[in-house]
Design a protein around this motif. Structure first.
Motif, mmCIF file in Angstrom:
data_model
loop_
_atom_site.group_PDB
_atom_site.id
_atom_site.type_symbol
_atom_site.label_atom_id
_atom_site.label_comp_id
_atom_site.label_asym_id
_atom_site.label_seq_id
_atom_site.Cartn_x
_atom_site.Cartn_y
_atom_site.Cartn_z
ATOM 1 N N ASP A 47 -26.876 -47.662 32.370
ATOM 2 C CA ASP A 47 -26.952 -46.341 31.749
ATOM 3 C C ASP A 47 -28.403 -45.922 31.559
ATOM 4 O O ASP A 47 -28.762 -44.742 31.739
ATOM 5 C CB ASP A 47 -26.229 -46.330 30.406
ATOM 6 C CG ASP A 47 -24.707 -46.239 30.563
ATOM 7 O OD1 ASP A 47 -24.251 -46.000 31.696
ATOM 8 O OD2 ASP A 47 -23.996 -46.402 29.563
ATOM 9 N N GLY A 48 -29.269 -46.875 31.198
ATOM 10 C CA GLY A 48 -30.679 -46.551 31.043
ATOM 11 C C GLY A 48 -31.332 -46.163 32.359
ATOM 12 O O GLY A 48 -32.162 -45.244 32.416
ATOM 13 N N LEU A 49 -30.950 -46.838 33.432
ATOM 14 C CA LEU A 49 -31.548 -46.569 34.745
ATOM 15 C C LEU A 49 -31.029 -45.286 35.373
ATOM 16 O O LEU A 49 -31.668 -44.723 36.273
ATOM 17 C CB LEU A 49 -31.277 -47.743 35.692
ATOM 18 C CG LEU A 49 -31.908 -49.087 35.310
ATOM 19 C CD1 LEU A 49 -31.421 -50.182 36.243
ATOM 20 C CD2 LEU A 49 -33.426 -49.004 35.344
ATOM 21 N N THR A 50 -29.858 -44.835 34.934
ATOM 22 C CA THR A 50 -29.253 -43.642 35.547
ATOM 23 C C THR A 50 -29.144 -42.482 34.560
ATOM 24 O O THR A 50 -28.414 -41.530 34.822
ATOM 25 C CB THR A 50 -27.843 -43.970 36.079
ATOM 26 O OG1 THR A 50 -27.017 -44.415 34.983
ATOM 27 C CG2 THR A 50 -27.894 -45.048 37.149
ATOM 28 N N SER A 51 -29.878 -42.581 33.442
ATOM 29 C CA SER A 51 -29.834 -41.524 32.407
ATOM 30 C C SER A 51 -28.395 -41.233 31.993
ATOM 31 O O SER A 51 -27.918 -40.095 32.026
ATOM 32 C CB SER A 51 -30.518 -40.246 32.916
ATOM 33 O OG SER A 51 -31.848 -40.498 33.287
ATOM 34 N N GLY A 52 -27.714 -42.294 31.605
ATOM 35 C CA GLY A 52 -26.338 -42.131 31.154
ATOM 36 C C GLY A 52 -25.395 -41.726 32.268
ATOM 37 O O GLY A 52 -24.434 -40.975 32.052
ATOM 38 N N ARG A 53 -25.643 -42.255 33.472
ATOM 39 C CA ARG A 53 -24.834 -41.966 34.661
ATOM 40 C C ARG A 53 -24.847 -40.490 35.047
ATOM 41 O O ARG A 53 -23.887 -39.979 35.639
ATOM 42 C CB ARG A 53 -23.388 -42.460 34.470
ATOM 43 C CG ARG A 53 -23.257 -43.974 34.613
ATOM 44 C CD ARG A 53 -21.901 -44.489 34.207
ATOM 45 N NE ARG A 53 -21.829 -44.676 32.762
ATOM 46 C CZ ARG A 53 -20.758 -44.395 32.031
ATOM 47 N NH1 ARG A 53 -19.683 -43.896 32.600
ATOM 48 N NH2 ARG A 53 -20.769 -44.605 30.731
ATOM 49 N N THR A 54 -25.943 -39.816 34.743
ATOM 50 C CA THR A 54 -26.114 -38.433 35.198
ATOM 51 C C THR A 54 -26.928 -38.377 36.495
ATOM 52 O O THR A 54 -26.992 -37.322 37.123
ATOM 53 C CB THR A 54 -26.827 -37.592 34.130
ATOM 54 O OG1 THR A 54 -28.128 -38.139 33.867
ATOM 55 C CG2 THR A 54 -26.016 -37.569 32.831
ATOM 56 N N ARG A 55 -27.557 -39.479 36.876
ATOM 57 C CA ARG A 55 -28.285 -39.560 38.146
ATOM 58 C C ARG A 55 -27.584 -40.561 39.057
ATOM 59 O O ARG A 55 -26.864 -41.431 38.581
ATOM 60 C CB ARG A 55 -29.740 -39.986 37.931
ATOM 61 C CG ARG A 55 -30.555 -39.021 37.088
ATOM 62 C CD ARG A 55 -32.041 -39.370 37.122
ATOM 63 N NE ARG A 55 -32.298 -40.740 36.676
ATOM 64 C CZ ARG A 55 -32.694 -41.732 37.475
ATOM 65 N NH1 ARG A 55 -32.868 -41.519 38.771
ATOM 66 N NH2 ARG A 55 -32.930 -42.942 36.991
ATOM 67 N N GLN A 56 -27.817 -40.439 40.356
ATOM 68 C CA GLN A 56 -27.137 -41.297 41.324
ATOM 69 C C GLN A 56 -28.139 -41.924 42.295
ATOM 70 O O GLN A 56 -28.163 -41.625 43.483
ATOM 71 C CB GLN A 56 -26.077 -40.484 42.083
ATOM 72 C CG GLN A 56 -24.955 -40.014 41.156
ATOM 73 C CD GLN A 56 -23.933 -39.159 41.853
ATOM 74 O OE1 GLN A 56 -24.284 -38.180 42.502
ATOM 75 N NE2 GLN A 56 -22.669 -39.503 41.709
ATOM 76 N N PRO A 57 -28.972 -42.816 41.788
ATOM 77 C CA PRO A 57 -29.957 -43.466 42.670
ATOM 78 C C PRO A 57 -29.292 -44.403 43.669
ATOM 79 O O PRO A 57 -28.225 -44.967 43.404
ATOM 80 C CB PRO A 57 -30.850 -44.239 41.699
ATOM 81 C CG PRO A 57 -29.979 -44.494 40.511
ATOM 82 C CD PRO A 57 -29.074 -43.305 40.403
ATOM 83 N N ARG A 58 -29.930 -44.580 44.807
ATOM 84 C CA ARG A 58 -29.459 -45.540 45.801
ATOM 85 C C ARG A 58 -29.860 -46.957 45.380
ATOM 86 O O ARG A 58 -30.648 -47.144 44.450
ATOM 87 C CB ARG A 58 -30.031 -45.185 47.173
ATOM 88 C CG ARG A 58 -29.439 -43.886 47.725
ATOM 89 C CD ARG A 58 -30.080 -43.491 49.030
ATOM 90 N NE ARG A 58 -29.863 -44.473 50.086
ATOM 91 C CZ ARG A 58 -28.742 -44.571 50.799
ATOM 92 N NH1 ARG A 58 -27.735 -43.759 50.562
ATOM 93 N NH2 ARG A 58 -28.624 -45.489 51.744
ATOM 94 N N LEU A 59 -29.323 -47.938 46.070
ATOM 95 C CA LEU A 59 -29.534 -49.333 45.672
ATOM 96 C C LEU A 59 -31.015 -49.684 45.588
ATOM 97 O O LEU A 59 -31.452 -50.308 44.614
ATOM 98 C CB LEU A 59 -28.853 -50.268 46.680
ATOM 99 C CG LEU A 59 -27.339 -50.167 46.838
ATOM 100 C CD1 LEU A 59 -26.865 -51.169 47.875
ATOM 101 C CD2 LEU A 59 -26.619 -50.391 45.521
ATOM 102 N N THR A 60 -31.780 -49.300 46.593
ATOM 103 C CA THR A 60 -33.200 -49.659 46.622
ATOM 104 C C THR A 60 -33.938 -49.041 45.444
ATOM 105 O O THR A 60 -34.756 -49.705 44.790
ATOM 106 C CB THR A 60 -33.837 -49.186 47.944
ATOM 107 O OG1 THR A 60 -33.108 -49.755 49.037
ATOM 108 C CG2 THR A 60 -35.286 -49.633 48.042
ATOM 109 N N ASP A 61 -33.659 -47.777 45.159
ATOM 110 C CA ASP A 61 -34.322 -47.097 44.047
ATOM 111 C C ASP A 61 -33.906 -47.699 42.714
ATOM 112 O O ASP A 61 -34.720 -47.837 41.795
ATOM 113 C CB ASP A 61 -34.002 -45.605 44.073
ATOM 114 C CG ASP A 61 -34.507 -44.933 45.334
ATOM 115 O OD1 ASP A 61 -35.530 -45.391 45.878
ATOM 116 O OD2 ASP A 61 -33.874 -43.964 45.791
ATOM 117 N N LEU A 62 -32.639 -48.062 42.610
ATOM 118 C CA LEU A 62 -32.130 -48.652 41.373
ATOM 119 C C LEU A 62 -32.812 -49.991 41.099
ATOM 120 O O LEU A 62 -33.252 -50.266 39.970
ATOM 121 C CB LEU A 62 -30.615 -48.830 41.495
ATOM 122 C CG LEU A 62 -29.824 -49.139 40.237
ATOM 123 C CD1 LEU A 62 -29.888 -47.980 39.247
ATOM 124 C CD2 LEU A 62 -28.369 -49.423 40.596
ATOM 125 N N ALA A 63 -32.926 -50.827 42.122
ATOM 126 C CA ALA A 63 -33.572 -52.126 41.957
ATOM 127 C C ALA A 63 -35.051 -51.963 41.638
ATOM 128 O O ALA A 63 -35.600 -52.697 40.797
ATOM 129 C CB ALA A 63 -33.392 -52.966 43.221
#
Length: 451
Positions: A82-98
């Motif tokens: 949730d912190g990495l995706t702003s409460g699941r409002t963003r949809q980063p790809r795997l590489t960006d997420l890591a």
């Protein structure tokens, strides 16, 4: 190992973090533990120069830190996501997420410097930091909320696909490094062009295939996608079409196969988009809907490994007489993608086990081929059969019904649960001694053949 190093290792184990449940405090504790581990690893020689005792020490250090990461994620996977995706409002790809996780939660996954240090090394000479990425993504996928959102996010068009769509719409042709895409009426033909290695999969082909699949799914003039291997230059098959030889084992041996971008990204990216379609704006609940299309596969010569895995998500498979299919997982030592999940429902449990566990090849004259292939024809008849298949599958109701079939056969929660374990197991398998030894033997054989 010196007495001093032994005492330091024992002290590190004694100070392994005990997580209390507060995200910030636990993240700090993990970061300190990971930093201490890295300081001890830095005193060891590079992996290929280590003695047996030093290799054992490095393995213990890594496993101790991995246990801490696992314990941290068991408590905090959803909060981290949730912190990495702003409460699941963003949809980063795997590489960006890591990459963001490495910055926001130091020590949780390898950072950019650690990955850069590993890049370019032989697989057998790496520290195996991709195992930590596998632990991370496995934990996220185990969460019903984070995992479902991650799967959904990876159904979004990849960066750059929209620009490629505009090019394709202008010319009905798109030439990528390893893929050719052409529109012929209501069909878009995707041709693999990795001919130097029998159309084997590598990082470049995986990226190009996702772009091509995105364009096929985004172009509203196209109703059906067609997959086929192009002619190859390999001496044994020069000039012949080959569907695919699966993962490029030379690239795996050389350390050039990415876990995130290839081994996990392939399953969550273009293969899952072929099965489920793209995530696009629409009237469905939550403001999104998937748009999928039927796919036809034309198999010349053989479909090995990842090539055979692709056939399991296609709606019509046409094969050349004398072709064969195989999932040589037992020989390669790695997990054959989602083959373990999808093959059984087509062939039944016994045949699936023979293929995956014992390396059984299915030739087109084998009665079991009828479970995997719709038509077997002479090479000269394949083009006509593909055209007929396109006509059969172009009806508007086909896309809706295939979506319902996918929902019945492979619910998203089943996919998520499988992928959670796959992420961890596959990351470990690509660094296991048997896989490293097999890729070395394969490389040595190919070198001898070349001379």
């Amino acid at each position: 190992m010196s007495d001093r190093a032994s005492h330091q290792e024992e002290d590190l184990r004694a100070r392994a973090p005990g997580f209390g449940g507060d995200l910030a405090a636990d993240a700090d504790a993990l970061a300190r533990h990971a930093a201490d581990t890295e300081r001890m690893l830095a005193h060891l020689p590079p992996r290929p120069a280590r003695t047996e005792a030093e290799s054992d020490q490095a393995a213990r250090l890594h496993e101790g830190c991995r246990a801490a990461r696992h314990a941290f994620l068991t408590r905090h996977a959803e909060a981290v996501y949730d912190g990495l995706t702003s409460g699941r409002t963003r949809q980063p790809r795997l590489t960006d997420l890591a990459a963001e996780a490495a910055v926001r939660f130091p020590g949780l996954v390898p950072d950019a410097a650690q990955l850069a240090e590993e890049r370019g090394r032989l697989q057998a000479h790496k520290e195996g930091r991709e195992i930590d990425q596998g632990i991370f993504f496995g934990a996220l996928l185990r969460s019903p909320t984070a995992g479902a959102h991650l799967i959904e996010s990876m159904l979004c068009p990849a960066p750059g696909s929209a620009a490629r769509l505009a090019e394709f719409r202008r010319t009905d042709r798109l030439e990528l490094d390893a893929v050719l895409l052409e529109r012929r009426g209501e069909a878009a033909h995707v041709t693999f062009r990795n001919g130097h290695c029998l159309n084997a999969e590598d990082n470049r082909l995986i990226a190009d295939l996702e772009t091509a699949v995105d364009v096929v799914l985004l172009d509203d003039r196209v109703r059906v996608g067609v997959l086929r291997g192009g002619p190859v230059t390999h001496p044994r098959h020069a000039g012949k079409r080959v569907f695919s030889a699966g993962i490029n084992l030379k690239e795996l041996r050389s350390g050039a196969i990415s876990f995130v971008e290839f081994l996990l990204g392939r399953e969550l990216g273009y293969v899952n988009k072929m099965a489920r379609g793209l995530l696009r704006d629409g009237p469905a609940a939550g403001g999104t809907a998937t748009a999928g299309k039927p796919w036809v596969g034309v198999v010349d010569s053989f479909a090995i490994g990842g090539g055979m895995q692709l056939l399991l998500v296609l709606d019509r498979v046409i094969a050349e007489e004398g072709a064969f299919l195989s999932l040589p997982a037992a020989d390669e030592g790695i997990v054959p993608g989602l083959g373990n999940l999808r093959l059984t429902r087509l062939t039944g449990a016994r045949t699936a086990r023979q293929i995956i566990l014992s390396g059984r090849r299915i030739h087109t004259d084998d009665p079991a081929a009828a479970l995997l292939v719709d038509e077997v024809l002479p090479a000269a008849a394949l083009d006509g059969a593909a055209e007929r298949a396109v006509r059969d599958l172009a009806a508007p109701a086909v896309a809706a019904n295939r979506a319902m079939l996918t929902l019945a056969e492979e619910p998203v929660d089943l996919l998520r649960t499988y992928l959670a374990e796959f992420a961890v197991v596959q990351a470990r398998r690509i660094y296991s001694p048997d896989v490293l030894a097999k890729t070395e033997r394969h490389w040595a054989r190919s070198e001898r053949a070349a001379t």
